[in-house]
Design a protein around this motif. Structure first.
Motif, mmCIF file in Angstrom:
data_model
loop_
_atom_site.group_PDB
_atom_site.id
_atom_site.type_symbol
_atom_site.label_atom_id
_atom_site.label_comp_id
_atom_site.label_asym_id
_atom_site.label_seq_id
_atom_site.Cartn_x
_atom_site.Cartn_y
_atom_site.Cartn_z
ATOM 1 N N GLY A 1 0.851 -0.895 -0.119
ATOM 2 C CA GLY A 1 -0.172 -0.011 -0.077
ATOM 3 C C GLY A 1 1.249 1.355 -0.020
ATOM 4 N N GLY A 2 2.261 0.988 -0.446
ATOM 5 C CA GLY A 2 2.993 2.159 -0.231
ATOM 6 C C GLY A 2 3.339 3.192 1.308
ATOM 7 N N TYR A 3 2.525 2.558 2.333
ATOM 8 C CA TYR A 3 3.418 3.089 3.390
ATOM 9 C C TYR A 3 2.234 4.012 3.600
ATOM 10 N N SER A 4 1.268 4.326 3.030
ATOM 11 C CA SER A 4 -0.082 5.003 2.725
ATOM 12 C C SER A 4 -0.816 4.656 3.151
ATOM 13 N N HIS A 5 -1.435 3.589 2.258
ATOM 14 C CA HIS A 5 -2.783 2.631 3.427
ATOM 15 C C HIS A 5 -2.433 1.354 3.294
ATOM 16 N N LEU A 6 -3.225 -0.065 3.726
ATOM 17 C CA LEU A 6 -2.876 -1.725 3.674
ATOM 18 C C LEU A 6 -4.150 -2.294 3.131
ATOM 19 N N TYR B 1 0.169 -2.783 10.382
ATOM 20 C CA TYR B 1 1.248 -2.431 10.775
ATOM 21 C C TYR B 1 0.821 -0.543 10.551
ATOM 22 N N ARG B 2 1.296 -0.107 11.131
ATOM 23 C CA ARG B 2 1.461 1.434 10.851
ATOM 24 C C ARG B 2 1.509 2.461 9.792
ATOM 25 N N ARG B 3 1.318 2.919 9.349
ATOM 26 C CA ARG B 3 1.459 3.881 7.388
ATOM 27 C C ARG B 3 2.344 4.759 8.089
ATOM 28 N N GLY B 4 3.872 4.508 7.058
ATOM 29 C CA GLY B 4 4.771 5.540 7.253
ATOM 30 C C GLY B 4 4.216 6.493 6.874
ATOM 31 N N VAL B 5 2.905 7.221 5.882
ATOM 32 C CA VAL B 5 2.460 8.297 5.887
ATOM 33 C C VAL B 5 2.223 9.113 7.245
ATOM 34 N N ASN C 1 8.962 8.551 -0.069
ATOM 35 C CA ASN C 1 7.822 9.327 0.488
ATOM 36 C C ASN C 1 7.719 9.301 1.180
ATOM 37 N N ASN C 2 6.940 7.900 1.834
ATOM 38 C CA ASN C 2 5.652 8.172 2.662
ATOM 39 C C ASN C 2 6.583 7.717 4.226
ATOM 40 N N VAL D 1 9.035 3.803 13.112
ATOM 41 C CA VAL D 1 7.331 3.118 13.867
ATOM 42 C C VAL D 1 7.001 1.673 13.034
ATOM 43 N N PRO D 2 6.594 1.396 11.678
ATOM 44 C CA PRO D 2 6.893 0.137 10.737
ATOM 45 C C PRO D 2 8.198 -0.775 11.189
#
Length: 300
Positions: A73-78, A103-107, A199-200, A113-114
């Motif tokens: 999800g590009g670290y923006s969603h799952l 897991y928590r998204r990087g954005v 970026n995220n 954290v992830p």
């Protein structure tokens, strides 16, 4: 009388449907990674609490092997459904106990954290292996796209646990015993990186040293766990060079690795149930696990 008979038939069908649903559904519970909250990072939204969903295979099928699944999800969603739940159910059919990590998204929760969530998930499964009838030395991680990046970073950034910790989970090792990376994001520095994931997770203008640290092809050592890689040559989302660079790094370090590159396939195909070629990868993965002694070869 006809009305009563009709109601009886409806009730019977309802009961039958319920019974069938119970029989084919997968046992599941959802566990928080921490009893209260991650001591290292606050949670902005209650829905963002990281969790581990447990999928148990039927008792006769259980092999003692476990896999933690990381949706992309590009670290923006799952992509929890087709890169999480469906995958867990497919793993169950192999006799593998599966865990889907939210897991928590990087954005919203940038590095580390992830990675901390993924490491905690491995520790949790290993610390509780006996209660799930799991071999603590056969715990792997499987990630898709950005989840593949997260899986690869758990395989290149791990520790043996802290014996001084009061929390028994934190005493367990965070090293996965094997990795499966499906069309993964790998690099944060090369021209073929997935910019959105970078970026995220670490920002659009990260510290160069951090970018290298989060580029898994630069972090491989002989202690990196064995890996199974899948990609398509014409992946328009995450270029195949991500998998190729990681394969080369693993091979150069003497780490066992198997890679399957399909001629064509869209990014994010998951299990690809409609594609006779792409859908072969789970069976190839099962064979690879068997060849490495990570899964019994005959479960009849």
């Amino acid at each position: 009388m006809k009305h009563l008979f009709r109601n009886y038939k409806i009730s019977l069908l309802t009961c039958l449907f319920t019974l069938l649903t119970v029989q084919v559904s997968t046992s599941q519970e959802v566990l928080p990674l921490w009893e209260e909250t991650d001591p290292n990072s606050a949670v902005v939204h209650p829905d963002d609490l990281p969790t581990l969903a447990v999928y148990l295979p039927e008792e006769p099928l259980r092999t003692g092997t476990a896999v933690i699944v990381l949706p992309g999800g590009g670290y923006s969603h799952l992509a929890i459904d087709h890169e999480g739940v469906q995958v867990a159910e497919r793993l169950n059919s192999m006799g593998i106990t599966a865990f889907v990590l939210k897991y928590r998204r990087g954005v919203d929760y940038p590095h580390p954290v992830p990675l901390g969530d993924a490491q905690r998930a491995i520790r949790m499964v290993r610390a509780n292996a006996s209660s799930w009838e799991i071999d603590p030395d056969r715990i792997g991680i499987l990630g898709f796209s950005a989840g593949g990046h997260l899986a690869s970073t758990t395989g290149t950034h791990f520790d043996s646990g802290d014996s001084e910790e009061d929390d028994p989970i934190e005493q367990a090792s965070s090293r996965p015993d094997f990795m499966a990376l499906i069309y993964p994001v790998i690099t944060m520095v090369e021209e073929f990186m997935h910019t959105g994931s970078r970026n995220n997770l670490i920002g659009s203008n990260p510290d160069p040293a951090l970018a290298v640290r989060m580029s898994s092809e630069r972090q491989v050592t002989p202690d990196t766990p064995p890996a199974f890689l899948v990609h398509s040559s014409d992946d328009a989302g995450v270029p195949v060079e991500n998998s190729l660079s990681f394969y080369s790094a693993l091979r150069n370090a003497g780490v066992p690795v198997e890679m399957h590159i399909y001629e064509t396939g869209p990014h994010g195909f998951g299990l690809a149930p409609e594609d006779p070629l792409l859908s072969s990868w789970p069976s190839l993965f099962e064979t690879w696990l068997q060849s490495r002694g990570l899964l019994p070869g005959d479960r009849d």
